[in-house]
Scaffold this motif. Structure first.
Motif: not given
Length: 464
Positions: A383, A387, A407, A410-412
């Protein structure tokens, strides 16, 4: 008074005879050292080199070639000079600008004494400083069949000895070579020449013959082309462009571990980066080694290389740059469950897994990883690595604005602020809220994305 004068003349004559006798050898001849000619004497004594003698006089190089040396001189015949004048639209020798004539003549002179028996197929430096950057021009000596210089001038009479060197008489004037001339002269670059001119293409030859720009060319030898399979199906013209640096004559002594831009481009027209590593010889993008350096031309320099330099991916630079060795380890052996190398090597999307290029990679240095208390285990590390990647866009430094958010895979989100504090080009706030992360280098441009270098590892929000 007249009688005294005649007596004095007679005395001087007898004295001179005595001195000559005392200096003679056993056969009554003058010493050999007073008979042996230097290079200029040889030229003067050879009828077929009379234009060369006139050229040396016009360029004020006579005294230079009477120096101790030793020198090796490739001496063009009168017919060679006449052909040179005609080919360059000069009616007479006097029409050749003196500065040009001087450099042409010096390009026939090599420091040191090289007899035909000691010559081999190799590059040597002439005394001409007409090379780009004031460097001495290179001469390509080819001994495969006789002795040929720069592919155009053949030795017709070898090993004429002089007191200050050796003269080889040649059948053509050796002009001042540009990069294309050197490539044409060397048979081990014939496949490169063929690729550059395939289908009658003149784009490369026109470009690399220009005297208005300087170039550094990393030229793959024939064996390199034979071994290259173009595994990614990249356009050959763009691959060849990726071997050319425009605007610089980068001789080997001036190379260091660094990124430079080539004439190759990505799909958006951004110039590709090339990573030069000089830790052990000179290696390019981690795959291609310089086998013969510093072939100097009037408009740049050629370095012959042992492998074709393909269009790089972001993985290419991570592997090639030793500053990213920990990152490479994290992407491979520490996360075997995710094929990061395969994902970040993609040049086309459509796999349906969400990992579609183009990529913007924020790459932590070894020092950034060293600052961690420990490298996380695989699930968390996976992850963390995701990121550092933004998919679907190549965001170069010129595209960044203060407060821009992106973005990650990882999604964040991460937030970038300009300008950076201290030595940082920009500051980054990661998914965990840490804002003491700096971008310290930008725009390492690959074919499928761009890398920006970080001084700290970014951590995602572990609570979501």
């Amino acid at each position: 008074m007249k009688t005294t004068s005649n007596f004095f003349k007679a005395f001087l004559f007898v004295f001179a005879l005595v001195v000559m006798a005392s200096c003679s050898n056993d056969d009554g001849d003058l010493p050999v050292e007073n008979q042996d000619p230097d290079i200029v004497d040889l030229a003067v004594a050879t009828d077929d080199l009379s234009i060369l003698v006139a050229a040396l006089q016009r360029a004020d190089l006579v005294s230079a070639l009477q120096a101790d040396g030793p020198f090796t001189v490739f001496a063009p015949t009168n017919a060679a000079f006449e052909a040179f004048l005609t080919a360059n639209n000069f009616a007479t020798l006097e029409d050749v600008p003196v500065d040009v004539l001087t450099q042409v003549l010096l390009n026939h002179v090599v420091s040191g004494e090289f007899t035909s028996g000691s010559l081999s197929t190799q590059y040597v430096s002439s005394l001409s400083t007409a090379g780009a950057g004031g460097n001495n021009l290179s001469l390509f000596i080819n001994t495969a069949s006789g002795v040929t210089i720069n592919g155009i001038s053949d030795v017709t009479t070898a090993d004429v000895d002089a007191t200050n060197g050796v003269v080889h008489i040649v059948d053509a004037v050796i002009g001042l070579p540009d990069i294309v001339d050197h490539a044409l002269a060397n048979p081990d670059l014939s496949e490169l020449v063929g690729a550059l001119t395939d289908g009658g293409n003149t784009t490369f030859t026109d470009l690399l013959s220009s005297d208005n720009e300087e170039f550094t060319v990393f030229a793959p030898v024939n064996a390199a082309f034979s071994a290259f399979t173009n595994p990614n199906g990249n356009e050959l013209a763009n691959i060849l462009s990726n071997h050319v640096i425009i605007g610089a004559t980068a001789v080997s002594s001036g190379l260091s571990n660094s990124y430079v831009n080539t004439a190759g481009t990505n799909a958006d027209g951004d110039f590709l980066s090339l990573y030069i590593n000089t830790d052990s010889g000179v290696t390019l993008n981690g795959t291609s080694n310089v086998a013969a350096a510093d072939i100097i031309a009037t408009n740049g320099v050629i370095h012959a290389v042992d492998a074709v330099i393909d269009i790089p991916t972001v993985v290419t630079f991570a592997v090639a740059d030793p500053n990213f060795s920990t990152l490479v380890s994290a992407l491979t052996e520490l996360t075997p469950g995710t094929d990061f190398a395969g994902i970040l090597s993609r040049t086309e999307g459509g796999n349906g897994d969400g990992f579609d290029p183009d990529f913007t990679v924020f790459a932590p240095t070894n020092e950034a990883f060293d600052a961690l208390a420990s490298i996380p285990d695989e699930p968390v590390l996976t992850q963390v690595l995701l990121h550092h990647v933004v998919g679907g866009a190549k965001v170069r430094s010129g595209d960044l604005t203060d407060g821009i958010m992106a973005t990650t895979l990882e999604g964040d989100d991460i937030t970038i602020n300009l300008p950076g504090t201290g030595d940082n080009i920009a500051d980054v706030t990661d998914g965990s809220g840490a804002s003491d992360i700096g971008i310290i280098a930008v725009d390492v441009q690959a074919g499928n994305g761009v890398i920006h270098v970080l001084n700290k590892v970014m951590i995602p929000n572990t609570n979501n």
